[in-house]
Scaffold this motif. Structure first.
Motif, short mmCIF file in Angstrom:
data_model
loop_
_atom_site.label_atom_id
_atom_site.label_comp_id
_atom_site.label_asym_id
_atom_site.label_seq_id
_atom_site.Cartn_x
_atom_site.Cartn_y
_atom_site.Cartn_z
N ILE A 18 0.86 -1.18 0.00
CA ILE A 18 0.00 0.00 0.00
C ILE A 18 0.89 1.23 0.00
N PHE A 42 -7.18 6.86 3.55
CA PHE A 42 -6.50 5.86 4.36
C PHE A 42 -6.82 6.03 5.84
N LEU A 49 -7.92 -0.84 4.54
CA LEU A 49 -6.94 -1.91 4.50
C LEU A 49 -7.53 -3.24 4.04
#
Length: 51
Positions: A18, A42, A49
């Motif tokens: 990521i 995020f 995630l």
């Protein structure tokens, strides 16, 4: 130099990858499976995630 890059990419491909950037961008995944996501998404998206 190309060999080092290939070895590095092989190591990345085996792991979850990521990249968090400071810009507000759409989540995207490249051909190597690397996910690029904006910092705001995020931090604020609880499912960020689980992509």
């Amino acid at each position: 130099m190309e060999i080092k890059r290939d070895v590095y990419l092989d190591k990345l491909i085996r792991k979850r990858k990521i990249v968090v950037v400071g810009d507000n961008i759409k989540v995207r995944r490249d051909e190597n499976g690397i996910i690029t996501i904006g910092l705001r998404n995020f931090l604020l998206d609880e499912n960020s995630l689980k992509l």
